[in-house]
Design an enzyme around this catalytic site. Structure first.
Site, PDB file in Angstrom:
ATOM      1  N   GLU A 125       0.807   3.747   2.042  1.00 38.18           N
ATOM      2  CA  GLU A 125       1.218   4.330   3.139  1.00 38.18           C
ATOM      3  C   GLU A 125       2.111   3.883   3.482  1.00 38.18           C
ATOM      4  O   GLU A 125       3.621   4.410   4.266  1.00 38.18           O
ATOM      5  CB  GLU A 125       0.194   4.315   4.643  1.00 38.18           C
ATOM      6  CG  GLU A 125      -1.155   5.018   4.178  1.00 38.18           C
ATOM      7  CD  GLU A 125      -2.281   4.368   3.005  1.00 38.18           C
ATOM      8  OE1 GLU A 125      -3.143   4.258   3.097  1.00 38.18           O
ATOM      9  OE2 GLU A 125      -1.920   2.874   2.396  1.00 38.18           O
ATOM     10  N   CYS A 132      -2.525  -1.325   7.324  1.00 39.57           N
ATOM     11  CA  CYS A 132      -1.412   0.704   7.593  1.00 39.57           C
ATOM     12  C   CYS A 132      -1.250   1.257   8.049  1.00 39.57           C
ATOM     13  O   CYS A 132      -0.633   1.647   8.571  1.00 39.57           O
ATOM     14  CB  CYS A 132      -2.179   1.218   6.256  1.00 39.57           C
ATOM     15  SG  CYS A 132      -1.038   0.595   4.508  1.00 39.57           S
ATOM     16  N   CYS A 140      -6.094   1.728   5.566  1.00 40.72           N
ATOM     17  CA  CYS A 140      -6.806   0.010   5.585  1.00 40.72           C
ATOM     18  C   CYS A 140      -5.895   0.182   7.037  1.00 40.72           C
ATOM     19  O   CYS A 140      -4.868   0.637   7.903  1.00 40.72           O
ATOM     20  CB  CYS A 140      -6.977  -0.778   5.221  1.00 40.72           C
ATOM     21  SG  CYS A 140      -4.426  -1.653   5.344  1.00 40.72           S
ATOM     22  N   HIS A 160       0.732  -1.059   0.381  1.00 42.67           N
ATOM     23  CA  HIS A 160       0.559  -0.158   0.357  1.00 42.67           C
ATOM     24  C   HIS A 160       0.650   1.808   0.089  1.00 42.67           C
ATOM     25  O   HIS A 160       2.297   1.359   0.377  1.00 42.67           O
ATOM     26  CB  HIS A 160      -0.838  -0.436   1.144  1.00 42.67           C
ATOM     27  CG  HIS A 160      -1.905  -0.454   1.100  1.00 42.67           C
ATOM     28  ND1 HIS A 160      -3.303  -0.821   1.671  1.00 42.67           N
ATOM     29  CD2 HIS A 160      -3.034  -2.053   0.170  1.00 42.67           C
ATOM     30  CE1 HIS A 160      -3.849  -2.177   1.705  1.00 42.67           C
ATOM     31  NE2 HIS A 160      -3.458  -2.548   0.383  1.00 42.67           N
TER      32      HIS A 160
END
Length: 180
Positions: free
Chosen positions: A93, A120, A117, A91
């Protein structure tokens, strides 16, 4: 299906190259990264308290894992989750935090296109990020446990979370050399 994207590993050389100059090759090789962030995909930017960009990231496969060999599909025709991008993608992040040019993400701000999410959120907390500013929370009316858990974790850890309200509708990017 597997998403096909080929970027040459080094700039073309010699006269008559259809790819043009090394500079234009560099811009073309940079373009997929910019396009991925600017075309509705997920992107993140780690920023210091002084407003200096420390790291950027977007959803993508881990280093060394080729776009040509892994799927970008959201759904599998056969229902096989390994034929989708989800088990393989890192992801935005996480990439922004890992790609930082600073010793630590502690005390910094993380701007993200979508609310993070739960996985993360854990990394955001562990890295010491003090504030998350998100642009879109697609699942705001959805009680999906992943996002409820994310909200809970960030709140418990004291990470400030707020919806980003942009001052501008767009940011124009000009790739033309002003000296030309």
């Amino acid at each position: 299906g597997i998403r096909q994207r080929r970027t040459p590993s080094k700039p073309p050389r010699g006269k008559g190259s259809s790819h043009g100059t090394t500079t234009s090759w560099r811009l073309r090789s940079f373009q997929p990264s910019v396009q991925r962030i600017l075309t509705g995909r997920v992107g993140a930017c780690l920023v210091s308290q002084e407003g200096i960009i420390l790291g950027i990231g977007y959803n993508g496969f881990p280093r060394g894992c080729s776009d040509d060999k892994l799927p970008w599909a959201k759904k599998s025709a056969r229902g096989d989750p390994l034929e989708t991008k989800y088990p393989y993608v890192v992801h935005a992040e996480v990439n922004a935090i890992l790609n930082t040019n600073h010793a630590s993400a502690a005390g910094q701000k993380l701007y993200v296109t979508m609310f993070p999410c739960n996985e993360c959120a854990k990394i955001i907390i562990q890295s010491g990020v003090s504030e998350v500013l998100y642009f879109v929370e697609k699942r705001i009316d959805n009680s999906d446990h992943v996002y409820v858990a994310s909200h809970n974790l960030l709140s418990m850890a004291g990470v400030k979370v707020r919806k980003h309200q942009p001052q501008m509708a767009q940011i124009p990017i000009n790739f033309q050399d002003p000296r030309v």
